[in-house]
Each structure stands twice: as C-alpha cells, then as structure tokens.
Design a protein around this motif. Structure first.
Motif, mmCIF file in Angstrom:
data_model
loop_
_atom_site.group_PDB
_atom_site.id
_atom_site.type_symbol
_atom_site.label_atom_id
_atom_site.label_comp_id
_atom_site.label_asym_id
_atom_site.label_seq_id
_atom_site.Cartn_x
_atom_site.Cartn_y
_atom_site.Cartn_z
ATOM 1 N N THR A 70 0.846 -1.186 0.000
ATOM 2 C CA THR A 70 0.000 0.000 0.000
ATOM 3 C C THR A 70 0.883 1.238 0.000
ATOM 4 O O THR A 70 2.107 1.161 0.118
ATOM 5 N N ARG A 71 0.246 2.407 -0.100
ATOM 6 C CA ARG A 71 0.968 3.681 -0.012
ATOM 7 C C ARG A 71 0.758 4.344 1.349
ATOM 8 O O ARG A 71 1.164 5.491 1.539
ATOM 9 N N THR A 72 0.127 3.633 2.269
ATOM 10 C CA THR A 72 -0.045 4.158 3.611
ATOM 11 C C THR A 72 1.238 3.960 4.410
ATOM 12 O O THR A 72 2.057 3.101 4.094
ATOM 13 N N GLN A 73 1.404 4.744 5.448
ATOM 14 C CA GLN A 73 2.608 4.684 6.261
ATOM 15 C C GLN A 73 2.352 3.833 7.499
ATOM 16 O O GLN A 73 1.580 4.215 8.383
ATOM 17 N N PRO A 74 2.988 2.660 7.605
ATOM 18 C CA PRO A 74 2.764 1.801 8.773
ATOM 19 C C PRO A 74 3.449 2.371 10.007
ATOM 20 O O PRO A 74 4.336 3.229 9.912
ATOM 21 N N ASP A 75 3.055 1.861 11.160
ATOM 22 C CA ASP A 75 3.621 2.330 12.421
ATOM 23 C C ASP A 75 4.959 1.672 12.742
ATOM 24 O O ASP A 75 5.696 2.146 13.601
ATOM 25 N N ALA A 76 5.286 0.558 12.075
ATOM 26 C CA ALA A 76 6.512 -0.167 12.382
ATOM 27 C C ALA A 76 7.102 -0.711 11.087
ATOM 28 O O ALA A 76 6.495 -0.613 10.014
ATOM 29 N N SER A 77 8.285 -1.301 11.184
ATOM 30 C CA SER A 77 8.915 -1.905 10.016
ATOM 31 C C SER A 77 8.143 -3.153 9.603
ATOM 32 O O SER A 77 7.699 -3.928 10.447
ATOM 33 N N ILE A 78 7.969 -3.326 8.288
ATOM 34 C CA ILE A 78 7.189 -4.442 7.749
ATOM 35 C C ILE A 78 7.990 -5.089 6.625
ATOM 36 O O ILE A 78 8.637 -4.398 5.838
ATOM 37 N N PRO A 79 7.955 -6.440 6.498
ATOM 38 C CA PRO A 79 8.667 -7.088 5.399
ATOM 39 C C PRO A 79 8.142 -6.652 4.041
ATOM 40 O O PRO A 79 6.942 -6.405 3.870
ATOM 41 N N VAL A 80 9.029 -6.542 3.060
ATOM 42 C CA VAL A 80 8.639 -6.178 1.701
ATOM 43 C C VAL A 80 7.836 -7.315 1.080
ATOM 44 O O VAL A 80 8.245 -8.485 1.122
ATOM 45 N N ALA A 81 6.685 -6.988 0.497
ATOM 46 C CA ALA A 81 5.784 -7.992 -0.059
ATOM 47 C C ALA A 81 6.294 -8.506 -1.406
ATOM 48 O O ALA A 81 6.720 -7.736 -2.257
ATOM 49 N N GLY A 82 6.247 -9.831 -1.586
ATOM 50 C CA GLY A 82 6.567 -10.437 -2.865
ATOM 51 C C GLY A 82 8.026 -10.464 -3.227
ATOM 52 O O GLY A 82 8.374 -10.717 -4.394
ATOM 53 N N LEU A 83 8.919 -10.231 -2.288
ATOM 54 C CA LEU A 83 10.348 -10.166 -2.573
ATOM 55 C C LEU A 83 11.032 -11.477 -2.197
ATOM 56 O O LEU A 83 10.940 -11.918 -1.049
ATOM 57 N N PRO A 84 11.772 -12.110 -3.128
ATOM 58 C CA PRO A 84 12.553 -13.293 -2.756
ATOM 59 C C PRO A 84 13.751 -12.889 -1.913
ATOM 60 O O PRO A 84 14.081 -11.692 -1.819
#
Length: 323
Positions: free
Chosen positions: A86-100
């Motif tokens: 998404t383009r929203t700003q999360p509150d914490a670090s999140i793993p990158v989606a779909g990345l090997p």
C-alpha cells in the motif's frame, strides 16, 4: 551508540546498524524557529529489525536487509517505496511484499531495489525511470508498492540507484543504465561503465571507478532544479556517454567515494585517504581533522554537515564552524 557497523542517512533521519544486528535511528526534533536547521534527537531502536546485515536510506524511508535475505522498511511511503503493498505509512517496520531473498539492497528517493543471489533485480516504489515496467505513460506516476522483477537484467553483481537514474553491472563487466540521460524505455546497455567497480550513488549522481582506475561521475540533471525533475524525466535526456566527467584528483587507490549535494542539482565528492582522513574536491574546504574514518554520509539535518564512522564502531557528527 557504539559498535556501529554502518550508517545511513535520509531526509531528517540518520540510522545506525549495530554489531548485534539491531538498528537505531535519530530523527529531527521540532524547532521553534523555522529558519534554524533541524536538530537530531536521541537514537531509538527500530522495532522488528534484528539480525540486520545492510542498511540503505532513500528520501524519507529506510530499509534493512536481514541475515536470511528478508528486507524490512520504515518511514515515508507516498510512492510505495516501503514495499508493503500500500501507499499508507505503517507504524513499524514491515517485510517487503513479494520479494525473494536478496543479497544486497539499494535505495533512491522514492524507490528501492534488491539483488538476488542469482543476479536478478527486484524493485518497488516509483519506478518511472525503469520505463514500461511501471506504466506506458511516464507522465503518470503509478506506484508499485510490491516488489517486481526488472526485465532485461541478469547476472547482476553491482547495483546503484540515483534520484531518477540507475545502473547495474553484471559478472562480465557489462553495464546497463536507465532513467535520466540513459533513455526512459527501461535498462539499456552502455559501454561507459564497462568494468566499473566501486559503483555508488546519491541524489542525482552516479560515481564509479573504471577498469583503468580513474574515478568518473555521471550527473544527469546538472542544468535543472529539483522542482523540474518530473519534466526532465518525461522528456528523457542525452545518452550517458555524453554526461561523463572524470575526476583526476581522486586517487586511483581510493576504494570508495562519497557524495554530498552542492547547489542546484550538483554534487561534491569526498573520499577517505590512506590515513583515514576525509578529503574532497572542494578547493575551499580542507580535510576533516580526524583519522581512522571508514564511512562518510551527508548530514540530513544540516546541508553543510557530515556524519563519520570510524573503524572501531564510533560515530561523529561534524559541522562547519559558525561565524
């Protein structure tokens, strides 16, 4: 913090990767006088980031590559540069989606890329500079908030992203570039960087050392200011070979150079000499009076300042003298 393995600086943020694999960041504190430069606050640990091995910073975002090849990002996310879907700003670090799993990462102002062990390049964020991988009409900024493989790039060993430009070098020393000055139709092969080593980038500038040992920089938009970047990107620019500028003042033995903004779209070069002193190509500025330096990053809080990392893991902030 002590025991700093790497520094990374983005917009109003500087982060430190520690020997224990955690990451701590200092962000700008509020200032009452808008004309005063921002002041960094204390270093606070980034939740969810452990066993980190590499740190990169873009304009307003930071990403860390973990020991298993996972990438976690945090900070600003207007173009999907965090890769969280998404383009929203999360509150914490999140793993990158779909990345090997990746072996290295790179970041520009609004995009981030990862390099796999097989030499594939995966990117997310504002990918207009990559050509049709983002969208057919380059005047429309379509974000790519999840990782996508960049076609035409294989067996890549080096990767560097500038503001609207990128270059990659494969195992045979062949190079591909894209974005400003390199054509806006995706990665195109160029002989300008054949055999390049020490490839690095910051702001609008790419810098590398040629096979003969000379350092060269590519400044794709020296004649435009930041607010004109979108127009320049959509119109494209001259081939990369027409924009090269050699820097004979940088010794061939220098292992890496560092970049600092200068004027409208320009950059100054800095490097570390054999004694670990920071030197630069500005004739009016002498070497920084510290030794044992192994890394230099631009200060995100003061345009005239820099952050230094010593071989023993200490860091220092250096500001110019005031009147």
């Amino acid at each position: 913090p002590r025991g700093v393995r790497q520094l990374a600086a983005g917009e109003h943020r500087v982060c430190a990767l520690l020997d224990d694999g955690t990451v701590r960041c200092a962000v700008a504190l509020p200032v009452e006088d808008a004309s005063s430069p921002p002041v960094p606050g204390p270093f606070g640990e980034v939740p969810g980031v452990t066993h980190a091995e590499q740190l990169v910073a873009g304009g307003g975002h930071v990403c860390a590559r973990l020991a298993g090849g996972e990438v976690r990002c945090w900070g600003d996310n207007p173009s999907g540069e965090l890769g969280v879907g998404t383009r929203t700003q999360p509150d914490a670090s999140i793993p990158v989606a779909g990345l090997p799993p990746v072996t290295s990462i790179a970041a520009s102002d609004r995009a981030t890329c990862g390099l796999t062990a097989a030499g594939e390049v995966w990117c997310w964020g504002d990918l207009r500079a990559f050509g049709a991988i983002s969208n057919a009409r380059r005047d429309i900024a379509l974000p790519t908030p999840t990782a996508r493989r960049i076609p035409g790039l294989s067996d890549i060993r080096q990767l560097a992203l500038a503001r609207w430009t990128g270059c990659a070098v494969n195992g045979r020393g062949e190079a591909w570039c894209w974005g400003l000055g390199a054509g806006c139709h995706g990665p195109a092969r160029t002989d300008a960087l054949r055999g390049a080593t020490g490839l690095t980038a910051q702001g609008p500038t790419l810098v590398w050392r040629s096979a003969t040992g000379s350092w060269t920089r590519y400044l794709p938009n020296t004649d435009v200011c930041e607010e004109e970047t979108n127009t320049v990107l959509n119109n494209c620019r001259a081939p990369i070979a027409q924009r090269l500028r050699e820097h004979p003042g940088v010794p061939a033995t220098t292992r890496a150079v560092f970049l600092a903004p200068y004027g409208c779209g320009g950059m100054r070069l800095r490097w570390v000499d054999d004694e670990g002193r920071v030197r630069g190509d500005d004739p009016d500025v002498g070497p920084v009076g510290l030794t044992g330096v192994v890394q230099v990053v631009q200060d995100p809080f003061d345009d005239q300042g820099i952050w230094l990392r010593a071989a023993d893991g200490r860091i220092a902030r250096v500001l110019p003298p005031t009147e």
